[in-house]
Design a protein around this motif. Structure first.
Motif, PDB file in Angstrom:
ATOM      1  N   THR A 189      48.538  39.088  41.118  1.00  0.00           N
ATOM      2  CA  THR A 189      49.000  39.317  39.749  1.00  0.00           C
ATOM      3  C   THR A 189      50.452  39.766  39.787  1.00  0.00           C
ATOM      4  O   THR A 189      50.787  40.759  40.427  1.00  0.00           O
ATOM      5  N   THR A 190      51.306  39.029  39.079  1.00  0.00           N
ATOM      6  CA  THR A 190      52.725  39.374  39.049  1.00  0.00           C
ATOM      7  C   THR A 190      53.157  39.905  37.692  1.00  0.00           C
ATOM      8  O   THR A 190      54.241  40.473  37.563  1.00  0.00           O
TER       9      THR A 190
ATOM     10  N   SER B 297      52.479  29.267  44.859  1.00  0.00           N
ATOM     11  CA  SER B 297      51.966  29.190  43.489  1.00  0.00           C
ATOM     12  C   SER B 297      52.757  30.090  42.548  1.00  0.00           C
ATOM     13  O   SER B 297      53.296  31.121  42.977  1.00  0.00           O
ATOM     14  N   PRO B 298      52.812  29.725  41.256  1.00  0.00           N
ATOM     15  CA  PRO B 298      53.347  30.702  40.301  1.00  0.00           C
ATOM     16  C   PRO B 298      52.465  31.945  40.303  1.00  0.00           C
ATOM     17  O   PRO B 298      51.255  31.865  40.542  1.00  0.00           O
ATOM     18  N   GLY B 299      53.067  33.093  40.055  1.00  0.00           N
ATOM     19  CA  GLY B 299      52.302  34.333  40.016  1.00  0.00           C
ATOM     20  C   GLY B 299      51.282  34.320  38.898  1.00  0.00           C
ATOM     21  O   GLY B 299      51.455  33.665  37.864  1.00  0.00           O
ATOM     22  N   PHE B 300      50.205  35.058  39.090  1.00  0.00           N
ATOM     23  CA  PHE B 300      49.131  35.125  38.104  1.00  0.00           C
ATOM     24  C   PHE B 300      49.508  36.120  37.002  1.00  0.00           C
ATOM     25  O   PHE B 300      50.083  37.183  37.271  1.00  0.00           O
ATOM     26  N   ILE B 301      49.158  35.773  35.775  1.00  0.00           N
ATOM     27  CA  ILE B 301      49.485  36.593  34.602  1.00  0.00           C
ATOM     28  C   ILE B 301      48.188  37.060  33.956  1.00  0.00           C
ATOM     29  O   ILE B 301      47.413  36.240  33.442  1.00  0.00           O
ATOM     30  N   ASP B 302      47.951  38.356  33.970  1.00  0.00           N
ATOM     31  CA  ASP B 302      46.713  38.937  33.449  1.00  0.00           C
ATOM     32  C   ASP B 302      46.993  39.560  32.082  1.00  0.00           C
ATOM     33  O   ASP B 302      47.619  40.616  31.989  1.00  0.00           O
TER      34      ASP B 302
ATOM     35  N   THR C 292      39.600  41.062  40.871  1.00  0.00           N
ATOM     36  CA  THR C 292      41.031  40.870  41.028  1.00  0.00           C
ATOM     37  C   THR C 292      41.301  39.384  40.806  1.00  0.00           C
ATOM     38  O   THR C 292      40.383  38.554  40.825  1.00  0.00           O
ATOM     39  N   PHE C 293      42.564  39.022  40.586  1.00  0.00           N
ATOM     40  CA  PHE C 293      42.847  37.677  40.091  1.00  0.00           C
ATOM     41  C   PHE C 293      42.538  36.578  41.094  1.00  0.00           C
ATOM     42  O   PHE C 293      42.164  35.459  40.720  1.00  0.00           O
TER      43      PHE C 293
ATOM     44  N   GLY D 145      55.122  46.871  41.510  1.00  0.00           N
ATOM     45  CA  GLY D 145      53.816  46.338  41.128  1.00  0.00           C
ATOM     46  C   GLY D 145      53.940  45.220  40.117  1.00  0.00           C
ATOM     47  O   GLY D 145      55.051  44.823  39.739  1.00  0.00           O
ATOM     48  N   ALA D 146      52.802  44.699  39.684  1.00  0.00           N
ATOM     49  CA  ALA D 146      52.794  43.655  38.658  1.00  0.00           C
ATOM     50  C   ALA D 146      53.591  44.133  37.440  1.00  0.00           C
ATOM     51  O   ALA D 146      53.401  45.256  36.963  1.00  0.00           O
TER      52      ALA D 146
END
Length: 400
Positions: free
Chosen positions: A90-91, A54-59, A323-324, A122-123
């Protein structure tokens, strides 16, 4: 730099989910996507084991985690938060402030500049989000009312000039000076979003027209339908639904919004206009008990229980501990959203809102190699940021 290759995974691309696919990365970028295996001499190989790639999660709205808050104003806190959330997919993230004194806010912004240079595991930090201090007092929620004030042109112009890291600013659009504030910050390329606001529908529409294009944590800190002198008025929530071009973000932890509201947001706004956010405070990744919202020096005491932070009198939530991975899981299991759309709300949509969708938010050739491997229950196995494995479940956080 050697190639990094992921094989044997179900790739979530911008258009579909493919089976048995391969993603090849070099120098922090995605260079090949294939539905089968490919030759790449000398590549470091990761077998996804049939799990999702998956594409990384963006917070775009997060305050803390692992016992830290960004307003602790230490590099250690910034890096600890980034490392914790990377373990859950989370990236990229926008470190977020709370309403505070000007001196504390400046210190946080200065700390960001130091931490950004050291954040290699880290992210990734993609700019600061200032949540406050320009809010409505009666919609303060857990924001510290000692520091809430109307927009001050001298203040915000000076801060934006001194700190180009500011990329987003949440404020109440009905305040005196709020329209001028929105016009100015958006002219500087900063995202203006409406938050902790007492606006009714007409004020929210006017705010949108002046530049407030995002609703900060929809439903939290804003009006729905209100009654004044026997007359009903629609609020910011209804404005967000009726303005097709308006984006919304939601705390999809399964607690801030019940299933029915998660379903309603998805039905009306859809995955292209809805971003998932953690709004996590320092309690993310920590056990239940007493905690602090905001800085350790002068934050607000809160209680973490039932997987959420609350004010001590339990009159309001005080930020999430999510968390995401939990957000994506909640949208699928609680709201009945398809995996493909849940991932879009965690990656492509927040990427577009943050203005970084030319680099992040999707698995496509030329994009940053920000990738998460997770199983069918959204348990994160591996997190890759700019082509580096920063977390793998078997080896835990990578130290190399």
């Amino acid at each position: 730099m050697a190639y990094l290759k992921i094989i044997n995974g179900r790739i979530i691309t911008p258009s579909k989910i493919t089976g048995g696919g391969t993603v090849l990365m070099e120098d922090g970028k995605i260079i090949v996507i294939s539905e089968g295996n490919i030759d790449a001499s000398g590549a470091i190989e990761i077998d996804a084991g049939g799990h999702y790639i998956s594409p990384g999660f963006i917070d775009i709205h997060v305050h803390g985690g692992a016992g830290h808050d960004f307003m602790d104003n230490t590099v250690e806190a910034f890096l600890g938060i980034a490392n914790l959330h990377a373990q859950y997919g989370t990236t990229a993230m926008m470190p977020t402030t709370l309403t505070s004194s000007r001196a504390d806010l400046v210190e946080t912004l200065e700390t960001y500049q130091l931490a950004e240079k050291q954040n290699t595991r880290g992210a990734q930090f993609i700019g600061m989000h200032l949540e406050g201090p320009y809010f409505a007092l009666n919609q303060a929620g857990a924001q510290d009312t000692r520091y809430i004030r109307n927009p001050d042109p001298g203040e915000y112009k000076e801060l934006l000039s001194a700190f180009p890291s500011i990329k987003r600013w949440s404020a109440a659009p009905e305040l005196d000076g709020a329209f001028e504030f929105a016009r100015y910050v958006t002219s500087k390329g900063v995202l203006a979003s409406m938050a902790h606001t007492d606006a009714v529908y007409d004020e929210a529409v006017a705010g949108f027209q002046k530049g407030y294009t995002l609703a900060t944590h929809l439903y939290s800190g804003m009006n729905g339908v209100v009654r004044r002198n026997a007359f009903r008025y629609a609020g910011v929530v209804e404005a967000a639904y009726l303005i097709d071009e308006m984006d919304v973000e939601i705390i999809a932890d399964g607690i801030h919004l019940p299933a029915a509201l998660l379903k309603l947001v998805y039905k009306i706004k859809g995955p292209d206009r809805t971003a998932l956010i953690t709004d996590a405070m320092r309690g993310a990744g920590m056990p239940p008990g007493e905690s602090i919202l905001g800085s350790l020096k002068n934050g607000i005491k809160v209680i973490i229980e039932e997987d959420v932070a609350k004010l001590p009198d339990r009159s309001a939530f005080a930020g999430s501990t999510a968390t995401f991975d939990r957000l994506v899981r909640s949208m699928i299991n609680i709201a009945g959203v398809p995996l493909f759309d849940a991932v879009k709300m965690a990656s492509a949509t927040p990427g577009r809102i943050a203005g970084i969708n030319d680099k992040k938010g999707s698995i496509a050739v030329g994009m940053d190699a920000d990738i998460v491997i997770f199983d069918g229950e959204i348990n994160v196995k591996t997190t890759i940021i700019r082509g580096q494995v920063v977390y793998d479940r078997e080896g835990q956080s990578r130290k190399d």
